[in-house]
Each structure stands twice: as structure tokens, then as C-alpha cells.
Design a protein around this motif. Structure first.
Motif, PDB file in Angstrom:
ATOM      1  N   ARG A  52       0.868  -1.167   0.000  1.00 35.31           N
ATOM      2  CA  ARG A  52       0.000   0.000   0.000  1.00 35.31           C
ATOM      3  C   ARG A  52       0.905   1.216   0.000  1.00 35.31           C
ATOM      4  NH1 ARG A  52      -4.584   1.161   4.579  1.00 35.31           N
ATOM      5  NH2 ARG A  52      -5.283   3.158   3.764  1.00 35.31           N
ATOM      6  N   GLU A  53       0.443   2.292  -0.565  1.00 31.71           N
ATOM      7  CA  GLU A  53       1.250   3.495  -0.653  1.00 31.71           C
ATOM      8  C   GLU A  53       0.458   4.669  -0.102  1.00 31.71           C
ATOM      9  OE1 GLU A  53       3.995   4.064  -4.154  1.00 31.71           O
ATOM     10  OE2 GLU A  53       2.490   5.606  -4.571  1.00 31.71           O
ATOM     11  N   SER A  54       1.114   5.463   0.720  1.00 35.62           N
ATOM     12  CA  SER A  54       0.501   6.682   1.246  1.00 35.62           C
ATOM     13  C   SER A  54       1.433   7.842   0.950  1.00 35.62           C
ATOM     14  CB  SER A  54       0.289   6.581   2.762  1.00 35.62           C
ATOM     15  OG  SER A  54      -0.657   5.594   3.063  1.00 35.62           O
ATOM     16  N   VAL A  55       0.847   8.986   0.692  1.00 34.44           N
ATOM     17  CA  VAL A  55       1.653  10.176   0.414  1.00 34.44           C
ATOM     18  C   VAL A  55       1.403  11.224   1.487  1.00 34.44           C
ATOM     19  CG1 VAL A  55       1.694   9.780  -2.079  1.00 34.44           C
ATOM     20  CG2 VAL A  55      -0.071  11.233  -1.100  1.00 34.44           C
ATOM     21  N   LEU A  56       2.427  12.002   1.743  1.00 34.62           N
ATOM     22  CA  LEU A  56       2.328  13.127   2.678  1.00 34.62           C
ATOM     23  C   LEU A  56       2.322  14.397   1.847  1.00 34.62           C
ATOM     24  CD1 LEU A  56       2.383  14.059   5.683  1.00 34.62           C
ATOM     25  CD2 LEU A  56       4.850  14.310   5.385  1.00 34.62           C
ATOM     26  N   CYS A  57       1.252  15.152   1.960  1.00 34.99           N
ATOM     27  CA  CYS A  57       1.078  16.379   1.179  1.00 34.99           C
ATOM     28  C   CYS A  57       0.996  17.567   2.134  1.00 34.99           C
ATOM     29  CB  CYS A  57      -0.203  16.282   0.352  1.00 34.99           C
ATOM     30  SG  CYS A  57      -0.625  17.794  -0.535  1.00 34.99           S
ATOM     31  N   ARG A  58       1.761  18.590   1.839  1.00 33.16           N
ATOM     32  CA  ARG A  58       1.797  19.778   2.698  1.00 33.16           C
ATOM     33  C   ARG A  58       0.415  20.408   2.854  1.00 33.16           C
ATOM     34  NH1 ARG A  58       6.320  22.642   0.942  1.00 33.16           N
ATOM     35  NH2 ARG A  58       7.262  21.459   2.478  1.00 33.16           N
ATOM     36  N   SER A  59      -0.361  20.487   1.778  1.00 33.87           N
ATOM     37  CA  SER A  59      -1.661  21.153   1.890  1.00 33.87           C
ATOM     38  C   SER A  59      -2.764  20.220   2.373  1.00 33.87           C
ATOM     39  CB  SER A  59      -2.049  21.810   0.563  1.00 33.87           C
ATOM     40  OG  SER A  59      -2.087  20.850  -0.457  1.00 33.87           O
ATOM     41  N   CYS A  60      -2.835  19.010   1.852  1.00 33.10           N
ATOM     42  CA  CYS A  60      -3.917  18.098   2.233  1.00 33.10           C
ATOM     43  C   CYS A  60      -3.789  17.580   3.662  1.00 33.10           C
ATOM     44  CB  CYS A  60      -3.968  16.917   1.275  1.00 33.10           C
ATOM     45  SG  CYS A  60      -4.409  17.364  -0.408  1.00 33.10           S
ATOM     46  N   GLU A  63      -4.141  19.679   8.215  1.00 33.43           N
ATOM     47  CA  GLU A  63      -5.096  19.597   9.324  1.00 33.43           C
ATOM     48  C   GLU A  63      -5.083  18.243  10.027  1.00 33.43           C
ATOM     49  OE1 GLU A  63      -6.854  22.286  10.335  1.00 33.43           O
ATOM     50  OE2 GLU A  63      -5.795  23.401   8.768  1.00 33.43           O
ATOM     51  N   ASP A  64      -4.185  17.359   9.624  1.00 33.01           N
ATOM     52  CA  ASP A  64      -4.110  16.016  10.194  1.00 33.01           C
ATOM     53  C   ASP A  64      -3.172  16.018  11.396  1.00 33.01           C
ATOM     54  OD1 ASP A  64      -3.873  13.340  10.778  1.00 33.01           O
ATOM     55  OD2 ASP A  64      -3.060  12.758   8.834  1.00 33.01           O
ATOM     56  N   PRO A  65      -3.690  15.808  12.615  1.00 34.01           N
ATOM     57  CA  PRO A  65      -2.826  15.824  13.801  1.00 34.01           C
ATOM     58  C   PRO A  65      -1.703  14.788  13.748  1.00 34.01           C
ATOM     59  CG  PRO A  65      -5.142  15.728  14.439  1.00 34.01           C
ATOM     60  CD  PRO A  65      -5.087  15.560  12.949  1.00 34.01           C
ATOM     61  N   ALA A  66      -1.936  13.664  13.088  1.00 35.86           N
ATOM     62  CA  ALA A  66      -0.904  12.629  12.989  1.00 35.86           C
ATOM     63  C   ALA A  66       0.258  13.077  12.104  1.00 35.86           C
ATOM     64  CB  ALA A  66      -1.500  11.336  12.451  1.00 35.86           C
ATOM     65  N   TRP A 111       2.770   9.097  12.042  1.00 36.48           N
ATOM     66  CA  TRP A 111       1.969   9.310  10.841  1.00 36.48           C
ATOM     67  C   TRP A 111       1.580   7.980  10.201  1.00 36.48           C
ATOM     68  CZ3 TRP A 111       3.656   8.798   5.515  1.00 36.48           C
ATOM     69  CH2 TRP A 111       2.717   9.230   4.593  1.00 36.48           C
ATOM     70  N   LEU A 112       2.550   7.064  10.073  1.00 37.32           N
ATOM     71  CA  LEU A 112       2.252   5.772   9.454  1.00 37.32           C
ATOM     72  C   LEU A 112       1.240   4.965  10.261  1.00 37.32           C
ATOM     73  CD1 LEU A 112       5.682   4.559   8.067  1.00 37.32           C
ATOM     74  CD2 LEU A 112       3.616   5.111   6.777  1.00 37.32           C
ATOM     75  N   ALA A 113       1.339   5.020  11.588  1.00 39.72           N
ATOM     76  CA  ALA A 113       0.373   4.298  12.419  1.00 39.72           C
ATOM     77  C   ALA A 113      -1.041   4.793  12.133  1.00 39.72           C
ATOM     78  CB  ALA A 113       0.708   4.467  13.898  1.00 39.72           C
ATOM     79  N   ALA A 114      -1.188   6.085  11.912  1.00 37.86           N
ATOM     80  CA  ALA A 114      -2.512   6.648  11.624  1.00 37.86           C
ATOM     81  C   ALA A 114      -2.980   6.283  10.220  1.00 37.86           C
ATOM     82  CB  ALA A 114      -2.482   8.160  11.800  1.00 37.86           C
ATOM     83  N   VAL A 115      -2.117   6.443   9.208  1.00 39.96           N
ATOM     84  CA  VAL A 115      -2.575   6.187   7.840  1.00 39.96           C
ATOM     85  C   VAL A 115      -2.801   4.699   7.584  1.00 39.96           C
ATOM     86  CG1 VAL A 115      -1.575   8.277   6.860  1.00 39.96           C
ATOM     87  CG2 VAL A 115      -0.258   6.167   6.790  1.00 39.96           C
ATOM     88  N   ARG A 116      -2.101   3.840   8.292  1.00 40.46           N
ATOM     89  CA  ARG A 116      -2.320   2.396   8.117  1.00 40.46           C
ATOM     90  C   ARG A 116      -3.706   1.974   8.591  1.00 40.46           C
ATOM     91  NH1 ARG A 116       3.190  -0.885   9.677  1.00 40.46           N
ATOM     92  NH2 ARG A 116       3.796  -1.121   7.520  1.00 40.46           N
ATOM     93  N   GLN A 117      -4.278   2.707   9.521  1.00 40.72           N
ATOM     94  CA  GLN A 117      -5.588   2.358  10.074  1.00 40.72           C
ATOM     95  C   GLN A 117      -6.742   2.941   9.265  1.00 40.72           C
ATOM     96  OE1 GLN A 117      -5.807   0.151  12.545  1.00 40.72           O
ATOM     97  NE2 GLN A 117      -3.585   0.082  12.365  1.00 40.72           N
ATOM     98  N   ARG A 118      -6.453   3.843   8.362  1.00 36.06           N
ATOM     99  CA  ARG A 118      -7.518   4.491   7.601  1.00 36.06           C
ATOM    100  C   ARG A 118      -8.063   3.580   6.520  1.00 36.06           C
ATOM    101  NH1 ARG A 118      -4.284  10.116   7.342  1.00 36.06           N
ATOM    102  NH2 ARG A 118      -4.618  10.632   9.518  1.00 36.06           N
ATOM    103  N   THR A 119      -9.367   3.636   6.370  1.00 33.54           N
ATOM    104  CA  THR A 119     -10.031   2.862   5.323  1.00 33.54           C
ATOM    105  C   THR A 119     -10.861   3.823   4.477  1.00 33.54           C
ATOM    106  OG1 THR A 119     -11.900   2.416   6.779  1.00 33.54           O
ATOM    107  CG2 THR A 119     -10.158   0.759   6.718  1.00 33.54           C
TER     108      THR A 119
END
Length: 137
Positions: A52-60, A63-66, A111-119
Motif C-alpha cells: 500500500r502506498e501513502s503520500v504526505l502532502c503539505r496542503s492536504c 489539518e491532520d494531527p498525525a 503518521w504511518l500508524a494513523a494512515v495504516r488504520q484508515r479505510t
């Protein structure tokens, strides 16, 4: 995961090479791409292993606390946790504290712990599919 696969057992951050890929949400260049093992069960109940791939975006992700600590670290700005670690700037200057070098891993793991849990939002996907089928997208 089975031992015979050559997939990584932990997340591997892939900073964008020469030209960062666009964010799939807003098309701005991303700051970081993380690829990590992911598995699910298909309709027949068989486990499917993949990445799985997740990206970190400065604008998007602003507002994400993680993502706060990681975004601050990549921007070169110290966070409260970094200041607690003894990296606060001198009090007689207005410059922000530089990030602690060892904090990157902690921020990345948060950050990864949070994005891994997102569905995905199933209702949102269904609505988008209906709009697509109706020719609205």
C-alpha cells in the motif's frame, strides 16, 4: 505475510526522486511517499498480500494531527516535542527551533500508524461511483 516473500516487513519511506509525484487529492507535489505491506481478504476469503502506498502532502495533510510533527520536521521547524528533547532555540532570537535529528523516525511512525488504520469511506465511494455512472464526473 509469508517468510518467502521479498516484501519489506516494515514501512519504507521513499522521498520523491528528482520530480515529486503529484498528490492524488490536490495534484500538488508530495513531500514523502511511504510504501508498506498491506493485506486483505478477497470475496472467497483468501488472503491477498500486497503493498500500500501513502503520500504526505503539505496542503492536504495540514489539518491532520498525525502528520503535524512530520510536516514540521520536513519544514525544518521544531515542534513542542522537539523542544522538550532539548532542541529549543536560544530565547534571545525569533528563529524557530531546528528539528531534532532523531525525531524524524518518531514523527514518521506516528503518521504511518494513523494512515495504516484508515479505510476508504464506503458511502463516499458509492456516491462517487453513482455520479460517475450518471456522467457527472
Amino acid at each position: 505475510m509469508t517468510p518467502e516473500t521479498d516484501r519489506p516487513t516494515s514501512a519504507t519511506p521513499h522521498p520523491p526522486a528528482s520530480a515529486p509525484p503529484p498528490c492524488p487529492r490536490c495534484l500538488a507535489p508530495v513531500l514523502l511517499v511511504a510504501r508498506y505491506p498491506h493485506s486483505w481478504h478477497n470475496r472467497s476469503g483468501t488472503r491477498v498480500d500486497g503493498l500500500r502506498e501513502s503520500v504526505l502532502c503539505r496542503s492536504c495533510d495540514a489539518e491532520d494531527p498525525a502528520a503535524d510533527g512530520l510536516l514540521a520536521h520536513l519544514a525544518g521547524v521544531g515542534t513542542a516535542a522537539d523542544a522538550d528533547a532539548g532542541t529549543a532555540a536560544d530565547t534571545d532570537t525569533d528563529r524557530p527551533a531546528p528539528p531534532a535529528p532523531g525525531r524524524f523516525t518518531a514523527h514518521l511512525e506516528t503518521w504511518l500508524a494513523a494512515v495504516r488504520q484508515r479505510t476508504p469511506d464506503r458511502a463516499g465511494l458509492d456516491t462517487e461511483e453513482a455520479r460517475w455512472r450518471a456522467g457527472e464526473l
